[in-house]
Motif scaffolding. Structure first.
Motif, PDB file in Angstrom:
ATOM      1  N   UNK A   1       0.920  -1.160  -0.040  1.00  0.00           N
ATOM      2  CA  UNK A   1       0.194   0.104  -0.045  1.00  0.00           C
ATOM      3  C   UNK A   1       0.864   1.251   0.156  1.00  0.00           C
ATOM      4  N   UNK A   2       1.936   1.288   0.716  1.00  0.00           N
ATOM      5  CA  UNK A   2       2.915   2.598   0.851  1.00  0.00           C
ATOM      6  C   UNK A   2       3.451   2.841  -0.269  1.00  0.00           C
ATOM      7  N   UNK A   3       3.641   1.764  -1.248  1.00  0.00           N
ATOM      8  CA  UNK A   3       4.592   1.866  -2.349  1.00  0.00           C
ATOM      9  C   UNK A   3       3.532   2.317  -3.426  1.00  0.00           C
ATOM     10  N   UNK A   4       2.275   1.747  -3.216  1.00  0.00           N
ATOM     11  CA  UNK A   4       1.378   2.256  -4.261  1.00  0.00           C
ATOM     12  C   UNK A   4       0.976   3.895  -3.943  1.00  0.00           C
ATOM     13  N   UNK A   5       0.720   4.185  -2.772  1.00  0.00           N
ATOM     14  CA  UNK A   5       0.597   5.695  -2.488  1.00  0.00           C
ATOM     15  C   UNK A   5       1.533   6.592  -3.092  1.00  0.00           C
ATOM     16  N   UNK A   6       2.936   6.243  -2.879  1.00  0.00           N
ATOM     17  CA  UNK A   6       4.058   6.867  -3.364  1.00  0.00           C
ATOM     18  C   UNK A   6       3.594   6.982  -4.987  1.00  0.00           C
ATOM     19  N   UNK A   7       3.545   6.009  -5.826  1.00  0.00           N
ATOM     20  CA  UNK A   7       3.418   6.108  -7.102  1.00  0.00           C
ATOM     21  C   UNK A   7       2.161   6.950  -7.433  1.00  0.00           C
TER      22      UNK A   7
END
Length: 457
Positions: free
Chosen positions: A203-209
């Protein structure tokens, strides 16, 4: 009985410790004018000069820049209007009018025969905590005349160009710890905590993207994140894992829950800001629908065993949540790039919020405990903001607000509605009650906060 005694004494001890710290710092609660002035002069800014003929064009540009940044940071409409009114007056334009919306504003700079009108939309995406803190410092200087309009615009431009003080890897890891800590507060088992942390990485990676893609795709990203998280949890539930992993369904989605948006909507509606309040309410409801759609789609694809979302087994013991609050505070500070000097204050506010909610839950029940938490936290954040090293009130309040997770019940209610569950209305009513309770708590707490405002020049 022991399960109640330990949290009660821990909550009382935390509140007493916080009171001692805040009272001892009260005499030094002075992020004063002289400090702001020195900061302004160091960065090359000049105080507003006395003039018989104010510069309406420059004042308008400053109001547009500050207002746009404040809207993007998440300030309420009433707060933005007050600030822009002060900026207009200090620049010799007391007849100016401001109309603020959740994503735009109209400013009419008028006074002494001058009249300039402008409209500006807020920036896209969320500001980081470090940026919000600098916006607040700029607001404090601009509204008291310590920054001239040109310097105000330049400073806002520098704030928007600020580089995050943590890299993407650190921010993703921070989100993983954030998710794991929140799962502890929601009653997860060790397996559930591990699962929540793992899903937090995704989720954190998707939010940064999502910060780097056009805003029109944000709805697809929201549904995709909810779908992936729910799919993994539902598959593991069908594989025989117990209810201790249920918290992993909600913990990774906490930043996407529109609790703050919905509560601000209720707050604005209660203060007569009908257009802004209705707009935020619709946006928050749509966010819940998107999250619910992702969960329901995952459930329809793999099937969902019969279980109770509200179950809270407290498998890790009564002390674990208090440790999780500290982990959450550090993790959210890293993920949202809070100023390093603000971490102790964020932790202090978090423990005050959690302690007040624990005691409020024991005394008056779950929904009213949200009122107690907001009532206590609001003046505390105002006092913290007055400390020389204290962050802006919004920086310390936002993490504390997410501890209340008012959007969680609403998310489950919307998911139940989409899935055809006849009991969903109870969850939605509980969510509305929680939002109203928090909004009233903020209003009541603001009455105390107003007594802590810095003296004007």
């Amino acid at each position: 009985m022991d399960n109640l005694v330990i949290p009660t004494f821990a909550a009382i001890a935390a509140l007493l410790a916080a009171a001692v710290i805040l009272l001892s710092m009260r005499g030094r609660a002075v992020r004063d004018i002289s400090e702001s002035a020195r900061s302004a002069l160091i960065t090359g800014a000049l105080p507003v000069a006395e003039s018989d003929k104010p510069d309406a064009a420059a004042a308008l540009a400053a109001a547009e820049a500050v207002g746009s940044a404040m809207i993007q940071a998440g300030y309420s409409v009433e707060t933005v209007q007050d600030v822009l009114g002060d900026i207009a007056r200090v620049n010799g334009l007391p007849e100016s009018e401001v109309l603020v919306f959740p994503n735009a504003l109209l400013v009419s700079a008028r006074g002494q025969g001058q009249h300039r009108t402008g409209a500006v939309a807020s920036g896209s995406g969320q500001l980081l905590f470090s940026q919000i803190d600098e916006v607040q410092r700029t607001v404090d200087a601009a509204r008291t005349g310590l920054l001239d309009p040109v310097s105000t615009v330049e400073r806002i431009d520098r704030i928007r160009a600020m580089v995050p003080n943590h890299g993407p890897v650190a921010r993703v890891i921070g989100y993983a710890f954030l998710s794991g800590a929140l799962s502890v507060l929601l009653g997860a088992s060790w397996t559930g905590v591990s699962l929540a942390a793992g899903l937090g990485v995704i989720t954190g990676a998707a939010l940064l993207v999502s910060e780097r893609v056009p805003r029109r795709y944000s709805a697809l990203i929201t549904v995709g994140i909810a779908f992936c998280v729910a799919l993994v949890v539902f598959l593991l539930l069908r594989g025989g894992f117990g209810s201790g992993i249920l918290a992993a369904l909600l913990a990774p989605l906490v930043v996407l829950l529109p609790g703050a948006l919905l509560t601000t909507a209720v707050l604005e509606l209660s203060t007569g800001q009908m257009i802004s309040g209705a707009g935020r309410l619709a946006a928050g409801a749509m966010q819940l629908v998107l999250l619910g759609a992702g969960i329901v789609t995952a459930g329809a694809l793999v099937g969902v065993p019969d279980f109770d979302f509200s179950e809270n087994p407290e498998l890790l013991g009564p002390i674990a949540p208090w440790i999780a609050v500290a982990v959450y505070g550090v993790a959210i500070s890293v993920h949202r790039c809070a100023p390093r000097r603000s971490l102790p204050w964020i932790l202090l506010v978090l423990y005050v919020a959690y302690s007040a909610q624990v005691l409020g839950d024991l005394a008056v029940g779950g929904v009213l405990s949200a009122f107690v938490g907001a009532l206590v936290v609001t003046p505390v954040t105002a006092l913290v903001a007055r400390q020389p090293s204290g962050p802006a009130a919004l920086v310390s309040f936002t993490p504390a607000f997410w501890l209340l997770v008012p959007g969680a019940l609403g998310l489950l209610g919307v998911a139940d509605v989409l899935g055809g569950d006849s009991t969903a209305a109870a969850s939605l009513v509980a969510t509305l009650s929680t939002m109203v309770a928090i909004a009233l708590g903020v209003l009541a707490g603001s009455a105390l906060s107003n007594r802590m405002q810095r003296p004007a020049l």
